[in-house]
Write a protein that holds these residues in place. Structure first.
Motif, PDB file in Angstrom:
ATOM      1  N   SER A   1       0.840  -1.220   0.008  1.00  0.00           N
ATOM      2  CA  SER A   1       0.038  -0.061  -0.085  1.00  0.00           C
ATOM      3  C   SER A   1       0.953   1.303  -0.151  1.00  0.00           C
ATOM      4  CB  SER A   1      -0.859  -0.038   1.174  1.00  0.00           C
ATOM      5  OG  SER A   1      -1.595  -1.019   1.455  1.00  0.00           O
TER       6      SER A   1
ATOM      7  N   GLU B   1     -12.908  -6.919   3.312  1.00  0.00           N
ATOM      8  CA  GLU B   1     -12.310  -6.168   2.096  1.00  0.00           C
ATOM      9  C   GLU B   1     -12.772  -4.791   2.204  1.00  0.00           C
ATOM     10  OE1 GLU B   1     -11.823  -7.908  -1.803  1.00  0.00           O
ATOM     11  OE2 GLU B   1     -12.860  -5.904  -2.736  1.00  0.00           O
TER      12      GLU B   1
ATOM     13  N   LYS C   1     -10.220  -3.172   4.586  1.00  0.00           N
ATOM     14  CA  LYS C   1      -8.915  -3.210   4.013  1.00  0.00           C
ATOM     15  C   LYS C   1      -8.568  -2.149   2.757  1.00  0.00           C
ATOM     16  CE  LYS C   1      -7.503  -7.995   4.901  1.00  0.00           C
ATOM     17  NZ  LYS C   1      -7.279  -9.378   4.162  1.00  0.00           N
ATOM     18  N   LEU C   2      -9.681  -1.992   2.184  1.00  0.00           N
ATOM     19  CA  LEU C   2      -9.736  -0.909   0.982  1.00  0.00           C
ATOM     20  C   LEU C   2      -9.377   0.521   1.819  1.00  0.00           C
ATOM     21  CD1 LEU C   2     -12.415  -2.188  -1.318  1.00  0.00           C
ATOM     22  CD2 LEU C   2      -9.955  -1.761  -2.041  1.00  0.00           C
ATOM     23  N   ARG C   3     -10.239   0.454   2.955  1.00  0.00           N
ATOM     24  CA  ARG C   3     -10.138   1.847   3.604  1.00  0.00           C
ATOM     25  C   ARG C   3      -8.854   1.982   4.358  1.00  0.00           C
ATOM     26  NH1 ARG C   3     -14.887   4.697   6.542  1.00  0.00           N
ATOM     27  NH2 ARG C   3     -13.718   6.366   7.420  1.00  0.00           N
TER      28      ARG C   3
ATOM     29  N   VAL D   1      -6.018   1.162   3.125  1.00  0.00           N
ATOM     30  CA  VAL D   1      -4.724   1.450   2.177  1.00  0.00           C
ATOM     31  C   VAL D   1      -4.706   2.959   2.144  1.00  0.00           C
ATOM     32  CG1 VAL D   1      -4.210   1.600  -0.294  1.00  0.00           C
ATOM     33  CG2 VAL D   1      -5.216  -0.625   0.710  1.00  0.00           C
ATOM     34  N   THR D   2      -5.780   3.995   1.875  1.00  0.00           N
ATOM     35  CA  THR D   2      -5.437   5.035   1.900  1.00  0.00           C
ATOM     36  C   THR D   2      -5.511   5.948   3.206  1.00  0.00           C
ATOM     37  OG1 THR D   2      -8.023   5.055   1.475  1.00  0.00           O
ATOM     38  CG2 THR D   2      -6.982   5.828  -0.270  1.00  0.00           C
ATOM     39  N   ASP D   3      -6.107   5.230   4.308  1.00  0.00           N
ATOM     40  CA  ASP D   3      -5.707   5.725   5.906  1.00  0.00           C
ATOM     41  C   ASP D   3      -4.213   5.726   5.894  1.00  0.00           C
ATOM     42  OD1 ASP D   3      -8.380   6.430   6.142  1.00  0.00           O
ATOM     43  OD2 ASP D   3      -8.862   4.640   7.570  1.00  0.00           O
TER      44      ASP D   3
ATOM     45  N   PHE E   1      -5.841  -3.044  -6.652  1.00  0.00           N
ATOM     46  CA  PHE E   1      -6.456  -2.883  -5.323  1.00  0.00           C
ATOM     47  C   PHE E   1      -6.355  -1.518  -4.521  1.00  0.00           C
ATOM     48  CE2 PHE E   1      -6.919  -3.795  -0.675  1.00  0.00           C
ATOM     49  CZ  PHE E   1      -8.078  -4.528  -0.699  1.00  0.00           C
ATOM     50  N   THR E   2      -4.986  -0.879  -4.834  1.00  0.00           N
ATOM     51  CA  THR E   2      -4.692   0.441  -4.150  1.00  0.00           C
ATOM     52  C   THR E   2      -5.451   1.541  -5.016  1.00  0.00           C
ATOM     53  OG1 THR E   2      -2.802   0.610  -5.312  1.00  0.00           O
ATOM     54  CG2 THR E   2      -2.620  -0.332  -3.056  1.00  0.00           C
TER      55      THR E   2
ATOM     56  N   ARG F   1      -8.214   1.141  -6.709  1.00  0.00           N
ATOM     57  CA  ARG F   1      -9.803   0.942  -6.397  1.00  0.00           C
ATOM     58  C   ARG F   1      -9.928   1.675  -4.850  1.00  0.00           C
ATOM     59  NH1 ARG F   1     -11.489  -4.766  -5.125  1.00  0.00           N
ATOM     60  NH2 ARG F   1      -9.923  -4.962  -6.735  1.00  0.00           N
ATOM     61  N   ALA F   2      -8.963   1.550  -3.849  1.00  0.00           N
ATOM     62  CA  ALA F   2      -9.055   2.161  -2.691  1.00  0.00           C
ATOM     63  C   ALA F   2      -9.016   3.677  -2.550  1.00  0.00           C
ATOM     64  CB  ALA F   2      -8.009   1.686  -1.546  1.00  0.00           C
ATOM     65  N   PHE F   3      -8.366   4.165  -3.755  1.00  0.00           N
ATOM     66  CA  PHE F   3      -8.479   5.516  -3.726  1.00  0.00           C
ATOM     67  C   PHE F   3      -9.667   6.193  -4.219  1.00  0.00           C
ATOM     68  CE2 PHE F   3      -8.014   9.580  -6.479  1.00  0.00           C
ATOM     69  CZ  PHE F   3      -7.696  10.118  -5.621  1.00  0.00           C
TER      70      PHE F   3
ATOM     71  N   LEU G   1     -12.632   4.829  -3.821  1.00  0.00           N
ATOM     72  CA  LEU G   1     -13.653   4.746  -2.966  1.00  0.00           C
ATOM     73  C   LEU G   1     -13.195   5.704  -1.605  1.00  0.00           C
ATOM     74  CD1 LEU G   1     -13.850   0.778  -2.801  1.00  0.00           C
ATOM     75  CD2 LEU G   1     -15.617   2.445  -3.586  1.00  0.00           C
ATOM     76  N   ALA G   2     -12.079   5.997  -1.237  1.00  0.00           N
ATOM     77  CA  ALA G   2     -11.702   6.785  -0.411  1.00  0.00           C
ATOM     78  C   ALA G   2     -12.235   8.390  -0.802  1.00  0.00           C
ATOM     79  CB  ALA G   2     -10.393   6.822   0.011  1.00  0.00           C
TER      80      ALA G   2
ATOM     81  N   ARG H   1     -15.731   8.962   0.218  1.00  0.00           N
ATOM     82  CA  ARG H   1     -16.106   9.416   1.588  1.00  0.00           C
ATOM     83  C   ARG H   1     -15.821  10.913   1.647  1.00  0.00           C
ATOM     84  NH1 ARG H   1     -13.811   4.352   2.330  1.00  0.00           N
ATOM     85  NH2 ARG H   1     -11.636   5.144   2.895  1.00  0.00           N
TER      86      ARG H   1
END
Lengths: 230, 59
Positions: free
Chosen positions: A24, A152, A155-157, A159-161, B22-23, B25-27, B29-30, B33
């Motif tokens: 990450s 999941e 976990k996605l959250r 990554v950016t946190d 994955f990373t 996709r995470a961006f 979605l973040a 928020r």
């Protein structure tokens, strides 16, 4: 801004948490080092890395309420009295120090009345004392409780946190979050395939407009409050 | 949630689902928020501006 991430874990390859965090990592502006992989600690190199960083992150699993022995050995070797404060030059002054700590127990365990009875802040006080002695800025700890139980979406959250913890301007306010996301947006859009890039740009424009609208409203409010004071 | 936020959320969701990494996709979605947070903050700030402008004390 350069962030130095010092990871302490006796068996890094077996740690799914540490492997996840490694995957990450932000692609730029981060120097990552695993303490236990070094056969000897090169004091000069380590001190140079510390001087060059703006933010220093110590990352480890909680072992008996503190860091693994490898990190303590690193501290005792690299953070010599002269380097930290002895010569009154304080080379680490103004730099930020943060901890990323994974725990086997849930977050609720770490409080008075919880099964562990002490908060992470209380347990990790020696690190805060070090930051104070070195005249560093202490960042709120990023705790990762029970990584193995995360689903999941969580976990996605994470990554950016985690990425924001490493590279976003402190403190974690909406204003600073918006700046971080705007910067990342540009990088993300550049990576998108052409057909998605149009949407990406449109979203970035909207995001900026909303950011400006908030800032305008804050300006108006400040003006009203100022008049109320008169 | 405003219509604009709803639209943004849908677009962000779709973009997130299209990312194999994955990373990445995470961006997206973040970001969704933060967009929701912008929505709340705009509404709260707007409410406060209205409230203070129309305060009976100022009549």
């Amino acid at each position: 801004m350069t962030t130095l991430v010092l990871v302490s874990h006796p068996e890094l390859a077996d740690s799914s948490t540490q492997q996840f965090l490694k995957a990450s990592l932000p692609k730029t502006d981060v120097v990552w080092e695993h303490i236990e992989s070094q056969s000897t600690i090169d004091i000069e190199k380590e001190q140079h890395q510390l001087r060059a960083a703006d933010r220093i992150i110590l990352q480890f699993p909680l072992y008996w309420y503190t860091a693994p022995a490898g990190l303590k050995q690193w501290e005792d070797t690299v953070l010599t009295r002269n380097f930290v404060y002895g010569d009154r030059r304080y080379p680490l002054a103004g730099k930020e120090l943060g901890l990323v700590v994974s725990t086997g127990m849930p977050a609720t365990a770490f409080q008075r009345g919880g099964t562990e009875g002490f908060s992470l802040d209380a347990l990790l006080t020696p690190f805060a004392a070090l930051a104070q002695r070195a005249r560093m800025v202490w960042l709120p700890t990023l705790a990762i409780p029970q990584f193995g139980y995360l689903e999941e979406p969580e976990k996605l959250r994470l990554v950016t946190d985690y990425q924001r913890y490493l590279t976003q301007t402190y403190p974690d306010s909406l204003a600073n979050r918006q700046v971080w996301f705007a910067e990342q947006l540009a990088k993300q859009i550049a990576q998108l395939p052409a057909d998605q890039r149009v949407t990406g740009r449109m979203l970035a424009d909207q995001f900026d407009q909303r950011r400006t609208a908030i800032s305008d409203l804050q300006g108006t409010l400040a003006m009203i409050k100022e008049q109320e004071d008169d | 949630m405003t219509e604009e936020t709803k639209w943004l959320t849908e677009q962000l969701d779709r973009l997130a689902q299209q990312q194999p990494d994955f990373t990445n996709r995470a961006f997206w979605l973040a970001l969704e928020r933060v967009v929701a947070e912008q929505d709340r903050r705009t509404e709260q700030l707007g409410g406060e501006v209205d409230g203070r402008t129309w305060s009976p004390d100022r009549w």
